[in-house]
Design a protein around this motif. Structure first.
Motif, PDB file in Angstrom:
ATOM      1  N   LYS A  58       0.830  -1.199   0.000  1.00  0.00           N
ATOM      2  CA  LYS A  58       0.000   0.000   0.000  1.00  0.00           C
ATOM      3  C   LYS A  58       0.871   1.259   0.000  1.00  0.00           C
ATOM      4  N   GLU A  59       1.980   1.181   0.732  1.00  0.00           N
ATOM      5  CA  GLU A  59       2.904   2.329   0.785  1.00  0.00           C
ATOM      6  C   GLU A  59       3.542   2.568  -0.584  1.00  0.00           C
ATOM      7  N   GLU A 102      -6.229   1.284 -13.650  1.00  0.00           N
ATOM      8  CA  GLU A 102      -6.667   0.429 -12.552  1.00  0.00           C
ATOM      9  C   GLU A 102      -5.507  -0.517 -12.282  1.00  0.00           C
ATOM     10  N   VAL A 103      -5.208  -0.761 -11.005  1.00  0.00           N
ATOM     11  CA  VAL A 103      -4.096  -1.654 -10.696  1.00  0.00           C
ATOM     12  C   VAL A 103      -4.516  -2.689  -9.649  1.00  0.00           C
ATOM     13  N   LEU A 104      -4.062  -3.908  -9.875  1.00  0.00           N
ATOM     14  CA  LEU A 104      -4.243  -4.991  -8.900  1.00  0.00           C
ATOM     15  C   LEU A 104      -2.850  -5.447  -8.524  1.00  0.00           C
ATOM     16  N   ALA A 116      -6.785  -0.700  -6.947  1.00  0.00           N
ATOM     17  CA  ALA A 116      -6.855   0.763  -6.871  1.00  0.00           C
ATOM     18  C   ALA A 116      -7.167   1.353  -8.237  1.00  0.00           C
ATOM     19  N   GLU A 117      -7.842   2.511  -8.212  1.00  0.00           N
ATOM     20  CA  GLU A 117      -8.078   3.276  -9.439  1.00  0.00           C
ATOM     21  C   GLU A 117      -7.344   4.596  -9.321  1.00  0.00           C
ATOM     22  N   ILE A 118      -6.757   5.030 -10.428  1.00  0.00           N
ATOM     23  CA  ILE A 118      -5.911   6.220 -10.389  1.00  0.00           C
ATOM     24  C   ILE A 118      -6.288   7.150 -11.530  1.00  0.00           C
ATOM     25  N   LYS A 125      -9.700   5.474  -5.642  1.00  0.00           N
ATOM     26  CA  LYS A 125     -10.452   4.382  -5.024  1.00  0.00           C
ATOM     27  C   LYS A 125      -9.443   3.314  -4.659  1.00  0.00           C
ATOM     28  N   ILE A 126      -9.591   2.722  -3.478  1.00  0.00           N
ATOM     29  CA  ILE A 126      -8.649   1.662  -3.106  1.00  0.00           C
ATOM     30  C   ILE A 126      -9.346   0.683  -2.158  1.00  0.00           C
TER      31      ILE A 126
END
Ligand code: ADP
Ligand code: MG
Length: 323
Positions: A58-59, A102-104, A116-118, A125-126
């Motif tokens: 997450k960091e 979007e990342v997984l 997460a969406e960026i 969004k996470i």
């Protein structure tokens, strides 16, 4: 700020293929063994890159999309000593300013993964989700907010061919990683992990080139050069099939191309532009990759005799009986 970011993004992200290139390079830097690229529909509407690499915590994620944020350079001296493919910390920031991301991702040590969406460098969004180790990026609607640049995209087949070229070039330089490219549910390129670069050359460049290769290598404490030359006398009118890799990175270097062409031409005057693959491993301090944001063009330090050694190696391949 937004305008500046969009302009800066344009320097690295020219087309969907540049996005694919940056994402694959990140996957390689994250020690992946398997990398899959998938596109669907109009090229740029849907790009997926999945890897089985280190993943992000997450960091990591909270800074990954900030401009000039990189986990790969710890000190200023590292800039003279670049071993990773990325180092500017610009790609993800740029991509998130001209498309929806979007990342997984999941690391080995985290119990759950993150989705997460960026947008515009900000995580909008996470949440936690169950995932295998590694990272998947989804890129949607490339250039949605820069309509003029979107208009200048070429037709789908051309843009797809740029992507194919990127995957081919990178996979030739990384035979120890398996690559897959899928377009509209059809597998276009699929390689297994190879111990022998020749198998990779065969699967990427085909039988014609792969079965007519001369090979020679040279090793000293400061360099390792491995050259594959096509013996095929087929005339080529451009440098398309000249592949130069310095420390695993695909580069263009006219000095090297011209040197090889000169030797080759003296042997086979018909062929101005020989097909070759050159893999050079050299102390990163002697290579300047920093001259262009796209990192394609590199310079070799003038202080060493690496060009002379490349020349000698080529001469040995082409004129083995001369000495
Ligand atoms: P750079 O590659 O120059 O460091 P990027 O903007 O391409 O900059 O990436 C920013 C950071 O995001 C990287 O330094 C890395 O920490 C992280 N990252 C990006 N893609 C991946 C990936 N596929 N797996 C693990 N970490 C990643
Ligand atoms: Mg990068």
């Amino acid at each position: 700020e937004a305008t500046v970011s969009k302009i800066a993004a344009g320097e690295i992200i020219e087309n969907p293929a540049s996005i694919v290139k940056e994402l694959i390079e990140n996957s390689i830097d994250a020690n992946s063994r398997n990398i899959t690229v998938e596109v669907k529909g109009d090229i740029g509407n849907y790009i997926r890159v999945t890897d089985d690499g280190d993943g992000m915590t997450k960091e990591d994620l909270s800074v990954a999309f900030l401009r000039h944020s990189t986990s790969k350079l710890k000190t200023a001296e590292d800039l003279n000593n670049i071993v990773s493919l990325g180092f500017r910390g610009e790609a993800l920031a740029s991509i998130s300013h001209i498309s929806k991301v979007e990342v997984l991702t999941k690391t080995d040590t985290d119990l759950s993964g993150i989705r997460a969406e960026i947008e515009n460098g900000n995580i909008t969004k996470i949440n936690n989700v169950g995932l295998p180790n590694g990272t998947t990026f989804f890129i949607y609607d490339v250039f949605y907010n820069t309509p003029v640049r979107k208009k200048y995209l070429k037709n789908n087949n051309t843009e797809f061919n740029y992507i194919l070229e990127v995957v081919q070039k990178i996979s030739l330089g990384n035979p120890n990683i398996a690559f897959k490219l899928i377009r509209d549910n059809k597998v276009v390129l699929n390689t297994t992990i190879e111990n022998d670069i020749k198998n990779r050359i065969f699967s990427i460049l085909g039988r014609d080139i792969a079965t007519n290769l001369l090979n020679n290598s040279f090793e000293s404490e400061s360099y390792k050069i491995n050259i594959y030359f096509s013996n095929n006398k087929l005339y080529r009118s451009n440098r398309f099939h000249q592949y130069i890799y310095i420390n695993g990175r695909y580069v263009r270097n006219l000095d090297i191309s011209r040197l090889i062409e000169k030797y080759y031409y003296s042997l086979i005057p018909l062929n101005r532009y020989p097909v070759f693959l050159l893999f050079l491993e050299i102390d990163p301090i002697l290579v300047d990759v920093n001259i262009h944001p796209k990192k394609h063009e590199v310079k070799l330090s003038k202080d060493n005799n690496v060009m002379a050694i490349i020349g000698e190696t080529i001469e040995e391949i082409l004129f083995p009986n001369r000495k």
